[in-house]
Design an enzyme around this catalytic site. Structure first.
Site: not given
Length: 126
Positions: A55, A62-63, A68, A83
């Site tokens: 994971s 930008e985010s 996973h 974003c």
């Protein structure tokens, strides 16, 4: 765009179990995919599970991108959230799919932060 960001939720399967279980490969793939779509990588955190699975999260200006993996199923759950209007999250998602040598992908895009209508939701404690 009517919103603050675009969020891709991808089910990537038919992947090589060995690749999905390789923490270094997964991290390299995620960083490369973020950079390929033009994102600015800020931080990377990955964890290898025992006996299998990885994971991880890539924090971008930008985010974020997350993954996973379930090597025993040849499957990876991937999120790419960006974003603004300058980054195309599909570029990162498609690059990951290619590098993971996936046979199939099912994905959907969700617009985030749409404020066209004011919505009020009351949350109560149970």
């Amino acid at each position: 765009m009517n919103g603050l960001g675009r969020h891709i939720l991808a089910e990537i399967y038919g992947c090589s179990p060995d690749l999905l279980n390789d923490k270094a490969f997964i991290e390299k793939t995620m960083v490369e995919s973020a950079l390929k779509c033009g994102a600015e990588v800020r931080e990377a955190i990955f964890h290898k599970f025992s006996p299998q699975g990885v994971s991880g999260v890539i924090i971008i200006s930008e985010s974020h991108l997350t993954i996973h993996t379930w090597p025993e199923l040849g499957y990876a759950a991937v999120d790419v959230f960006t974003c603004g209007d300058n980054i195309n999250p599909w570029d990162a998602c498609n690059n990951m799919t290619e590098l993971l040598k996936a046979k199939n992908i099912t994905a959907q895009e969700i617009k985030r932060g749409i404020f066209d209508k004011a919505v009020s939701i009351k949350v109560s404690n149970i």
